[in-house]
Design a protein around this motif. Structure first.
Motif, PDB file in Angstrom:
ATOM      1  N   ASP A 123       0.840  -1.213   0.000  1.00 17.85           N
ATOM      2  CA  ASP A 123       0.000   0.000   0.000  1.00 17.85           C
ATOM      3  C   ASP A 123       0.872   1.259   0.000  1.00 17.85           C
ATOM      4  O   ASP A 123       0.571   2.241  -0.701  1.00 17.85           O
ATOM      5  CB  ASP A 123      -0.910   0.000   1.227  1.00 17.85           C
ATOM      6  CG  ASP A 123      -1.985  -1.071   1.160  1.00 17.85           C
ATOM      7  OD1 ASP A 123      -2.266  -1.548   0.028  1.00 17.85           O
ATOM      8  OD2 ASP A 123      -2.539  -1.440   2.207  1.00 17.85           O
ATOM      9  N   ALA A 124       1.953   1.236   0.783  1.00 17.82           N
ATOM     10  CA  ALA A 124       2.834   2.404   0.858  1.00 17.82           C
ATOM     11  C   ALA A 124       3.517   2.674  -0.476  1.00 17.82           C
ATOM     12  O   ALA A 124       3.668   3.835  -0.893  1.00 17.82           O
ATOM     13  CB  ALA A 124       3.873   2.191   1.961  1.00 17.82           C
ATOM     14  N   LEU A 125       3.932   1.615  -1.176  1.00 20.59           N
ATOM     15  CA  LEU A 125       4.578   1.801  -2.479  1.00 20.59           C
ATOM     16  C   LEU A 125       3.579   2.274  -3.524  1.00 20.59           C
ATOM     17  O   LEU A 125       3.934   3.071  -4.413  1.00 20.59           O
ATOM     18  CB  LEU A 125       5.229   0.493  -2.914  1.00 20.59           C
ATOM     19  CG  LEU A 125       6.439   0.043  -2.077  1.00 20.59           C
ATOM     20  CD1 LEU A 125       6.964  -1.297  -2.574  1.00 20.59           C
ATOM     21  CD2 LEU A 125       7.548   1.080  -2.134  1.00 20.59           C
ATOM     22  N   ASP A 126       2.329   1.777  -3.456  1.00 18.73           N
ATOM     23  CA  ASP A 126       1.295   2.295  -4.363  1.00 18.73           C
ATOM     24  C   ASP A 126       1.111   3.801  -4.173  1.00 18.73           C
ATOM     25  O   ASP A 126       1.010   4.564  -5.139  1.00 18.73           O
ATOM     26  CB  ASP A 126      -0.029   1.560  -4.103  1.00 18.73           C
ATOM     27  CG  ASP A 126      -0.017   0.143  -4.635  1.00 18.73           C
ATOM     28  OD1 ASP A 126       0.859  -0.158  -5.470  1.00 18.73           O
ATOM     29  OD2 ASP A 126      -0.869  -0.662  -4.222  1.00 18.73           O
ATOM     30  N   GLU A 127       1.079   4.235  -2.917  1.00 14.35           N
ATOM     31  CA  GLU A 127       0.912   5.670  -2.616  1.00 14.35           C
ATOM     32  C   GLU A 127       2.120   6.459  -3.106  1.00 14.35           C
ATOM     33  O   GLU A 127       1.978   7.552  -3.692  1.00 14.35           O
ATOM     34  CB  GLU A 127       0.740   5.848  -1.105  1.00 14.35           C
ATOM     35  CG  GLU A 127       0.570   7.305  -0.690  1.00 14.35           C
ATOM     36  CD  GLU A 127       0.547   7.464   0.826  1.00 14.35           C
ATOM     37  OE1 GLU A 127       0.450   8.617   1.288  1.00 14.35           O
ATOM     38  OE2 GLU A 127       0.639   6.441   1.542  1.00 14.35           O
ATOM     39  N   GLN A 128       3.315   5.921  -2.875  1.00 14.07           N
ATOM     40  CA  GLN A 128       4.547   6.602  -3.311  1.00 14.07           C
ATOM     41  C   GLN A 128       4.562   6.797  -4.819  1.00 14.07           C
ATOM     42  O   GLN A 128       4.883   7.883  -5.321  1.00 14.07           O
ATOM     43  CB  GLN A 128       5.751   5.776  -2.866  1.00 14.07           C
ATOM     44  CG  GLN A 128       7.111   6.358  -3.248  1.00 14.07           C
ATOM     45  CD  GLN A 128       7.613   5.827  -4.605  1.00 14.07           C
ATOM     46  OE1 GLN A 128       8.061   6.600  -5.452  1.00 14.07           O
ATOM     47  NE2 GLN A 128       7.467   4.533  -4.822  1.00 14.07           N
ATOM     48  N   TYR A 129       4.197   5.744  -5.580  1.00 13.65           N
ATOM     49  CA  TYR A 129       4.255   5.845  -7.041  1.00 13.65           C
ATOM     50  C   TYR A 129       3.175   6.792  -7.577  1.00 13.65           C
ATOM     51  O   TYR A 129       3.416   7.528  -8.538  1.00 13.65           O
ATOM     52  CB  TYR A 129       4.098   4.464  -7.666  1.00 13.65           C
ATOM     53  CG  TYR A 129       4.312   4.485  -9.170  1.00 13.65           C
ATOM     54  CD1 TYR A 129       5.608   4.549  -9.685  1.00 13.65           C
ATOM     55  CD2 TYR A 129       3.243   4.467 -10.053  1.00 13.65           C
ATOM     56  CE1 TYR A 129       5.827   4.591 -11.055  1.00 13.65           C
ATOM     57  CE2 TYR A 129       3.453   4.515 -11.418  1.00 13.65           C
ATOM     58  CZ  TYR A 129       4.746   4.578 -11.923  1.00 13.65           C
ATOM     59  OH  TYR A 129       4.951   4.630 -13.268  1.00 13.65           O
TER      60      TYR A 129
END
Length: 833
Positions: free
Chosen positions: A731-737
């Motif tokens: 979830d954190a990487l989805d938000e970052q991208y």
């Protein structure tokens, strides 16, 4: 009549008097059975280094004159050329067995089935075993036998898969093996935890039912199969003895000239039979036998054993069909048994949820658990139950007297750290148990709070165990000669002062009931009132009691959270396990049949090649058909296509194993496991979220696994922690991208290491994402109940709270979060060894 200890102690064969039994090297026997010929060959030039001393019977050549010769003194060069090509491919030799050989003796062409074994330590040595073939080479080229064999397996597999319960499945299994092999009697053994075997299914042909004794239901002591024999059953799944009365044939010379050691025959199909085993089978009045090992999770779960009153030869391909059937079906009885236990567990969990519901409705929940339906007796199939509360009690069913209950509770309270206790022999802890054995021979007790307990009772069940002969007389030793017992007549043993044992699923469900009741106790008004009264009575005690109240309320909140989350995980686990089971059966059948399909296709391609060599100038019609189907491309592509299908089924099997690995529930006790298996299972389940999506690139997993020992843990709980942390990282990487479009940071690092210098002896698991990170304020609250930074509907705020409780409370470890804005988030899990 034996005493009770015999059931728990197998006949001891480890003392010095029985060293003959334990030291017999049955894998290095110098004899082979006479129905075939054994050659030990130097693979590079097929030079004969050792041979069984019965070659004259088959080839009219003395064994001594064959030593040092090439195999071409028996078989023509064209056969050996093809044989060498197959050996040079370095494929699994199982793929070419049996290899067809033929030779002409006295103007008669004789056919043989050749079974090749590669020695594990000596790469230039092979064992070639030849058995007479009763079908011609022409028939085999036409695949007549292969088609019959395929139909036998297909029909047997279909009939077995149609069974709905464990008992019917086992009965169908022995009936199908008997239909394929035509043995007089076929039995299915199941081994228990002590190694004793019980016949749980049996099929005797109608014509022999009056001549052969039935062993159905009888127990055979573990000493009937020595440890070294069980090891061989794990490596060589088929053991065939066509004639017990035949004279064994010695290998010549006994010592191999290259290794200077006797040749190991652990994979040999002709391996000689131990004299003790021959006598054992003769005492059962049989002349031929065939056994099929059933392997489950690398252990010998059971065996299919076939007996015949007269000598009986079974072709190698039929034996391999039985081996295949054993491999495909090995998991079926176990899975059926697990499935039936799982259904019973789900029923008990439904009762547990209902009891919790009753308990919530009343301050005096003890009465609610007794007067309603279902009640305490239903949750573990007891005949009596007691709810003990501050020296007062309520009962249901048949229970001991008040004095006896008080004495039992006194004994339990003096047990170290008593929380849960269960036994099927109350006399082990309560000296006065015998007079009340008709009421209370089995005891299950839980502590809910100080001086608050629930006790369940079961009556004595006198169990009669039927042994096939006296297990204390399994073997006799006279003048250093080991011989088995003579009699297999039913020998009965009675076991007294025991109840029916408490099942694992009953223990697990009652444990969950205890957790739920503890949560309710913490909410009881009378407990809170006593805390408030203590606050008013003493200012000095006020702060202490306030701390206790705060702790009690926190424990209540945590308990409620755990119950909610555990229920969800339990239902998810049951659903995943069910899906995996439904997929496993057809995939197992497909996977098993691909190898046969590959073998049939290779046979057809070999046939085509032979035709092309024999008839290099085909007719016009055949030439046109060759061009139409593009025969050259077909010959090249068809094996590749089958290999792709095999790789696909293996991939599905890995996914199924990962689902089972992740969803299994072993909450009753810690198990020493490979932590990496849990991580890999979790990654397999999350694989779909890691793949590239239309709106973002693939998330890469960087693994840096250390060399870790097996870790004692609650495996499924730890998998839940990995799932929570990895899902949050995704979830954190989805938000970052979405915010930065930086694909270089789409990484999750997983590191495991053993902290050698730490006196605590810990392992550390580090999971780091390269997302946006957290502010100090968010980081300080992430382990709090209901705290989440996700939008409504995307998270409950339970995941990391539950994860911390699993690591800290259940495993006495640490869960640490390191994070700062734009630096990603790192979770460190410390687990003690």
């Amino acid at each position: 009549m034996l005493n009770n200890s015999l059931l728990n102690n197998s006949t001891n064969l480890t003392n010095s008097n029985n060293s003959i039994f334990l030291n017999e090297k049955i894998d290095l026997t110098r004899f082979v059975q006479p129905h075939g010929v054994l050659f030990v060959l130097q693979e590079s030039d097929l030079k004969i280094l050792q041979v069984s001393q019965n070659t004259h019977y088959f080839f009219q050549k003395n064994h001594e004159e064959l030593l040092g010769e090439n195999l071409d003194v028996i078989f023509n060069e064209s056969q050996l050329c093809f044989f060498r090509k197959l050996l040079q491919k370095k494929e699994n030799l199982e793929n070419i067995n049996p290899f067809k050989f033929s030779t002409v003796i006295n103007e008669t062409e004789l056919f043989f089935e050749g079974i090749v074994t590669q020695l594990e330590k000596e790469k230039d040595l092979i064992i070639l075993e030849l058995e007479p073939s009763f079908s011609s080479e022409k028939e085999d080229f036409l695949n007549t036998n292969n088609i019959k064999l395929y139909n036998l397996i297909r029909i047997a597999t279909r009939n077995i898969n149609q069974q709905d319960n464990f008992k019917d499945l086992c009965e169908s299994l022995v009936q199908e093996v008997q239909r394929i092999t035509h043995f007089d009697r076929v039995m299915l053994y199941k081994f228990d935890i002590d190694g004793h075997g019980q016949v749980i299914a049996e099929s005797i042909v109608k014509e022999k039912q009056k001549q052969l004794d039935s062993y159905l239901g009888l127990h055979f002591p573990s000493s009937d199969i020595p440890p070294q024999a069980k090891e061989l059953f794990l490596t060589n799944l088929i053991r065939f003895i066509p004639d017990l009365n035949s004279e064994p044939v010695e290998i010549f010379p006994l010592i191999n000239p290259l290794t200077q050691q006797p040749i190991p025959l652990n994979h040999s199909v002709l391996r000689g039979v131990s004299p003790c085993h021959i006598e054992y089978l003769k005492n059962m009045e049989i002349s031929a036998s065939l056994s099929i090992s059933l392997i489950k999770e690398k252990s010998l779960w059971g065996m299919i054993v076939c007996h015949h009153q007269t000598p009986k030869y079974v072709p190698y391909q039929i034996r391999k069909a039985c081996e295949f059937l054993g491999e495909v079906m090995a998991s079926q009885p176990v899975e059926q048994e697990k499935e039936e236990d799982q259904k019973y567990k789900i029923k008990l969990q439904t009762i547990q949820n209902k009891l919790i519901e009753f308990a919530v409705q009343s301050p005096n929940f003890g009465q609610e658990l007794i007067k309603n339906s279902p009640n305490l007796l239903d949750i573990c199939d007891a005949t009596g139950a007691v709810f003990w509360h501050h020296n007062e009690y309520d009962t249901i069913g048949i229970t001991p007297t008040e004095t006896q209950i008080e004495e039992i509770i006194y004994i339990l309270k003096n047990q170290n750290n008593f929380k849960i206790f269960h036994t099927d022999c109350l006399a082990n802890i309560y000296p006065d148990a015998e007079p009340i054995k008709h009421i209370a021979c089995g005891l299950f007790a839980i502590a809910i709070a100080p001086n608050q307990y629930i006790l369940w009772f079961r009556p004595e069940v006198i169990q009669t165990v039927d042994w096939a002969g006296n297990p204390q007389e399994a073997f006799n030793i006279n003048e250093a000669i080991l011989s088995p017992r003579k009699s297999f007549e039913t020998w009965k043993q009675s076991v007294c002062l025991k109840s029916l044992p408490w099942k694992k699923c009953e223990i697990e469900v009652v444990t969950e009931l205890r957790k739920g009741l503890i949560g309710i106790v913490l909410r009881q008004v009378d407990e809170l009132s006593r805390l408030n009264q203590a606050l008013r009575e003493s200012e000095g005690k006020e702060r202490e009691k306030a701390t206790q109240l705060k702790k009690a309320l926190l424990e209540l909140q945590n308990t409620q959270t755990q119950l909610i989350q555990k229920e969800k995980m339990s239902l998810l686990g049951e659903m995943i396990a069910g899906i995996a089971h439904e997929i496993n059966n057809p995939i197992g059948f497909i996977k098993g049949n691909i190898s046969h399909g590959k073998e049939y296709i290779n046979d057809l391609l070999d046939l085509i090649q032979l035709y092309q060599e024999e008839y290099p100038n085909p007719s016009v019609m055949i030439q046109e058909k060759i061009e139409e189907i593009d025969l050259e491309f077909l010959q090249d592509d068809l094996p590749k296509m089958l290999n792709s299908m095999k790789m696909g089924t293996e991939r599905i099997t890995k996914i199924i194993n990962s689902l089972r690995n992740f969803s299994r529930v072993d909450n009753s006790q810690k198990l020493a496991v490979d932590i990496h298996e849990g991580i890999e299972s979790t990654l397999m389940i999350l694989n779909n979220r890691l793949k590239a999506l239309p709106n973002r690139p693939e998330i890469k997993i960087i693994k840096n696994y250390g060399d870790l020992p097996l870790i004692p843990c609650y495996f499924s709980q730890l998998n839940q922690v990995f799932m929570n942390i990895l899902a949050n990282g995704i979830d954190a990487l989805d938000e970052q991208y979405e915010k930065t479009k930086n694909s270089e940071k789409m990484l999750i690092d997983i590191t495991t290491k053993l902290i050698k210098d730490d006196p605590k002896q810990q392992v550390c698991i580090i999971i780091k994402d390269h997302g946006m990170g957290m502010s100090p304020e968010v980081k300080s609250n992430i382990f709090d109940n209901y705290f989440t930074t996700k939008p409504i509907g995307k998270g409950t705020g339970f995941g990391l709270t539950i994860s911390q409780q699993i690591i800290v409370e259940n495993h006495q470890g640490e869960l640490i979060c390191e994070s700062s804005p734009n630096q990603g988030t790192e979770f460190l899990i410390y687990l003690p060894l």
